[in-house]
Design a protein around this motif. Structure first.
Motif: not given
Length: 120
Positions: A56, A79, A81, A83-86, A89, A94, A98
């Motif tokens: 990402v 994706f 990343s 970061y675990s929270d979409t 995005f 979204q 992920l």
């Protein structure tokens, strides 16, 4: 399985190599690694890919624009990343699967099952 080709867009060579190793463990043999959106665009212009893994946050910016291009031309992707929270995005992206860094082989297999069931 050798017919499967994957494009990995990742600006960290170490993470790209880990992803490549884990993809090989799942049976994927055709793996191309690129470090920038420009290289990724050149790769998809030259090759046919079954799916792509997109980091990402690239050093030069985000991969969301390239992700939309893949949607337009019909190449499945997911994706990758830290970061675990979409939720941060863009709303239109979204729903994309992920894979959260750091990941292991089990996480990669689960991710591939969601992304491209024919592989897993």
């Amino acid at each position: 399985m050798s017919a499967i080709r994957v494009l990995v867009l990742e600006d960290s060579l170490i993470i790209a190599m880990e992803a490549e190793d884990m993809l090989r463990l799942t049976g994927v043999e055709g793996i191309d690694i690129v470090g920038s959106v420009e290289q990724a665009r050149a790769a998809i212009a030259a090759e046919t890919y079954d799916f792509a893994l997109l980091d990402v946050n690239l050093g030069e910016g985000m991969s969301f624009g390239f992700a939309r291009h893949l949607l337009d031309i019909g190449i499945p992707f997911g994706f990758v990343s830290g970061y675990s929270d979409t939720g941060d995005f863009p709303p239109d992206l979204q729903h994309i699967p992920l894979l959260v860094k750091p990941f292991d082989e089990t996480a990669m297999r689960d991710f591939l099952q969601r992304l491209f069931p024919a592989v897993a």
